[in-house]
Design an enzyme around this catalytic site. Sequence first.
Site, PDB file in Angstrom:
ATOM      1  N   ARG A 203      11.314  -1.584  10.804  1.00 54.02           N
ATOM      2  CA  ARG A 203      10.247  -1.237  11.741  1.00 54.02           C
ATOM      3  C   ARG A 203      10.171  -2.277  12.844  1.00 54.02           C
ATOM      4  NH1 ARG A 203       4.769   0.169   8.593  1.00 54.02           N
ATOM      5  NH2 ARG A 203       3.967  -1.182  10.231  1.00 54.02           N
TER       6      ARG A 203
ATOM      7  N   ARG B  25      -9.919   1.164   9.064  1.00 55.13           N
ATOM      8  CA  ARG B  25      -9.584  -0.217   9.404  1.00 55.13           C
ATOM      9  C   ARG B  25     -10.752  -0.916  10.083  1.00 55.13           C
ATOM     10  NH1 ARG B  25      -3.820   0.751   9.158  1.00 55.13           N
ATOM     11  NH2 ARG B  25      -2.633  -1.159   9.331  1.00 55.13           N
TER      12      ARG B  25
ATOM     13  N   ARG C 136      -0.581  -8.840  12.998  1.00 58.44           N
ATOM     14  CA  ARG C 136      -1.150  -7.803  12.128  1.00 58.44           C
ATOM     15  C   ARG C 136      -1.990  -8.424  11.008  1.00 58.44           C
ATOM     16  NH1 ARG C 136       4.257  -5.352  10.807  1.00 58.44           N
ATOM     17  NH2 ARG C 136       3.210  -4.130   9.199  1.00 58.44           N
TER      18      ARG C 136
ATOM     19  N   LYS D 127       0.809  -1.228   0.000  1.00 58.79           N
ATOM     20  CA  LYS D 127       0.000   0.000   0.000  1.00 58.79           C
ATOM     21  C   LYS D 127       0.838   1.273   0.000  1.00 58.79           C
ATOM     22  CE  LYS D 127      -1.701  -1.271   3.614  1.00 58.79           C
ATOM     23  NZ  LYS D 127      -2.108  -1.684   4.894  1.00 58.79           N
TER      24      LYS D 127
ATOM     25  N   ARG E 297      11.803  -5.737   4.710  1.00 60.04           N
ATOM     26  CA  ARG E 297      11.517  -4.320   4.451  1.00 60.04           C
ATOM     27  C   ARG E 297      12.438  -3.416   5.278  1.00 60.04           C
ATOM     28  NH1 ARG E 297       5.482  -1.973   4.973  1.00 60.04           N
ATOM     29  NH2 ARG E 297       5.699  -2.392   7.202  1.00 60.04           N
TER      30      ARG E 297
HETATM   31  P1  ADP Z   1       0.715  -2.089   8.167  1.00 64.41           P
HETATM   32  O1  ADP Z   1      -0.472  -1.844   7.267  1.00 64.41           O
HETATM   33  O2  ADP Z   1       1.969  -2.387   7.435  1.00 64.41           O
HETATM   34  O3  ADP Z   1       0.437  -3.003   9.314  1.00 64.41           O
HETATM   35  P2  ADP Z   1       0.592   0.693   9.081  1.00 64.41           P
HETATM   36  O4  ADP Z   1       1.800   1.513   8.959  1.00 64.41           O
HETATM   37  O5  ADP Z   1      -0.560   1.002   8.199  1.00 64.41           O
HETATM   38  O6  ADP Z   1       1.113  -0.775   8.905  1.00 64.41           O
HETATM   39  O7  ADP Z   1       0.074   0.695  10.582  1.00 64.41           O
HETATM   40  C1  ADP Z   1       0.933   0.389  11.647  1.00 64.41           C
HETATM   41  C2  ADP Z   1       0.131   0.328  12.945  1.00 64.41           C
HETATM   42  O8  ADP Z   1      -0.486   1.629  13.193  1.00 64.41           O
HETATM   43  C3  ADP Z   1      -1.043  -0.652  12.947  1.00 64.41           C
HETATM   44  O9  ADP Z   1      -0.628  -1.975  13.267  1.00 64.41           O
HETATM   45  C4  ADP Z   1      -1.946  -0.032  14.028  1.00 64.41           C
HETATM   46  O10 ADP Z   1      -1.448  -0.306  15.303  1.00 64.41           O
HETATM   47  C5  ADP Z   1      -1.775   1.468  13.787  1.00 64.41           C
HETATM   48  N1  ADP Z   1      -2.810   2.027  12.863  1.00 64.41           N
HETATM   49  C6  ADP Z   1      -2.606   2.520  11.613  1.00 64.41           C
HETATM   50  N2  ADP Z   1      -3.762   2.944  11.054  1.00 64.41           N
HETATM   51  C7  ADP Z   1      -4.737   2.715  11.968  1.00 64.41           C
HETATM   52  C8  ADP Z   1      -6.153   2.918  11.986  1.00 64.41           C
HETATM   53  N3  ADP Z   1      -6.831   3.420  10.937  1.00 64.41           N
HETATM   54  N4  ADP Z   1      -6.826   2.565  13.111  1.00 64.41           N
HETATM   55  C9  ADP Z   1      -6.183   2.035  14.155  1.00 64.41           C
HETATM   56  N5  ADP Z   1      -4.858   1.792  14.204  1.00 64.41           N
HETATM   57  C10 ADP Z   1      -4.128   2.123  13.127  1.00 64.41           C
END
Ligand code: ADP
Length: 218
Positions: A156, A89, A167, A14, A123
Amino acid sequence: MVNLIIFGAPGSGKGTYASRLKDILNVAVIATGDIFREMIKEDTPLGRKVKSYVEKGLLVPDDITLDVLKENMAKIPRGRGFILDGYPRTVEQAKALDKIAKINAIIHLVVPDWIIIERLSSRRICKNCGAIYNLLFLKPKNDMICDHCGGPLYQRPDDTPEVIQQRIKVYEMQTRSLLEYYREKRIPFVEVKCEKLETPPEVIVQEILKGLKSLGLA
Ligand code: ADP
Ligand code: ZN
């Protein structure tokens, strides 16, 4: 002006595709995960609270997340569209979003679990500018140094096998129902499958653009 959401499991690419589409479509990208990581860096009481969720692979509570979204939406120049990466989400988050913006299409990335695990484990990200690399297929020219800005690359802390599994589980449980939500609302989908670990980002980006063009959105 076009407003898009990009959906896909963690590691589906993404962030990589959104950042490329940003320049092509001239839109803003709002990536909630990136914003949360910035907040964690700042080490405020709110940042520490956010950290307690992110480090376990759990979702940050909706009230905090919605505030962050609104604040960042407000920064987008008038007339410019956006791509949301990492939001919504949950169905609750989608309903909250409905109140503030109209979504033109959903980009849905379909990637098998084994590719996700391979990709996330290799990554690396630039600490300075956020550019994303992969030690297998998107290598930086110099080991551990950013091609764009010379900043140091890091892994990360939530890109470890255990947290990756968590996740993916959270994605399956909570995010899948979102696709259903948007299908019922008849928002058009651009579905792109990635079945090979080595498919270059440009190929996927072109497929996404093809899909958007057929909808009259690019
Ligand atoms: P990935 O999609 O690679 O898991 P992201 O960078 O999108 O990673 O998100 C990392 C973390 O940030 C998630 O595991 C969550 O803890 C938090 N997070 C990101 N976006 C949201 C959201 N819309 N609602 C709740 N938590 C979020
Ligand atoms: Zn950099």
